[in-house]
Scaffold this active site. Sequence first.
Site, mmCIF file in Angstrom:
data_model
loop_
_atom_site.group_PDB
_atom_site.id
_atom_site.type_symbol
_atom_site.label_atom_id
_atom_site.label_comp_id
_atom_site.label_asym_id
_atom_site.label_seq_id
_atom_site.Cartn_x
_atom_site.Cartn_y
_atom_site.Cartn_z
ATOM 1 N N ASP A 33 0.788 -1.242 0.000
ATOM 2 C CA ASP A 33 0.000 0.000 0.000
ATOM 3 C C ASP A 33 0.817 1.288 0.000
ATOM 4 O OD1 ASP A 33 -1.952 -1.906 0.219
ATOM 5 O OD2 ASP A 33 -2.611 -1.352 2.224
ATOM 6 N N LYS A 129 -6.597 -4.738 -3.388
ATOM 7 C CA LYS A 129 -7.312 -5.370 -2.277
ATOM 8 C C LYS A 129 -8.277 -4.369 -1.655
ATOM 9 C CE LYS A 129 -3.751 -4.346 1.251
ATOM 10 N NZ LYS A 129 -4.552 -3.527 2.166
ATOM 11 N N CYS A 162 -2.419 -2.799 7.810
ATOM 12 C CA CYS A 162 -2.327 -3.739 6.697
ATOM 13 C C CYS A 162 -1.050 -4.570 6.718
ATOM 14 C CB CYS A 162 -2.447 -2.982 5.380
ATOM 15 S SG CYS A 162 -4.076 -2.234 5.147
#
Length: 224
Positions: A33, A129, A162
């Site tokens: 990310d 995702k 995450c």
Amino acid sequence: MKKSEIDALPLAGDVSFRERGMEPGRTALLLIDIQNGEYSPQKAREEPDYAYFWGRVAGTVIPNGKRLLAACRSAGVEVLFTTVECYTLDGRDRSLDYKVSGIFYAKGSWEAQVVDELKPLPNEIVIPKMSSSVFVSTNIAYVLRNLGIEYLVVMGILTDQCVESAVRDACDEGFLVTLIDDACATKTQERQDATLRAIKGYCRQRKTEQVLAELSGWKQQAAE
């Protein structure tokens, strides 16, 4: 890892097994990310309250990420990226938690793209995702096994969200995980320290320099 080595583990366990070095041809680097929607100079200017986070991403995570990418690509390590990105333009496919939290990056948007400094190469895998853990909401475990991966090296943001979710789930999926703690960031140093303590039992934790030295050692071994 050999099956015989796994079978030889005692019933009482042997935590030193988790500290095993990575193996050529069986290792992947996963960048989580590090995308425009999560970090950009403009975003940093607009949200000065998170100065610690912006400074750590710009001054530590991205520079270390560039070095790690170069070394991994040179060593033949598979490189994969995750991004928070919807499969739709209106976000209807988001997880309930992401809907509640207001986390939304539309399919194909600029915000969903990896930052330019760490841009994926054309033949590298990018997995969108819509949940905290990439292992929960995507087929990444299947993909990693297809690639013959047993060792997963993890970096990215946010460390206590995450990244931590990926580390825990990768461990449960049967991968040996290395977390590069100086290639990760969250909103405060307190949160960073807390999550590193919390997931210590799920991964080995290394600095960028240590991982680079390990990769360099592969070349030396191959030359002998």
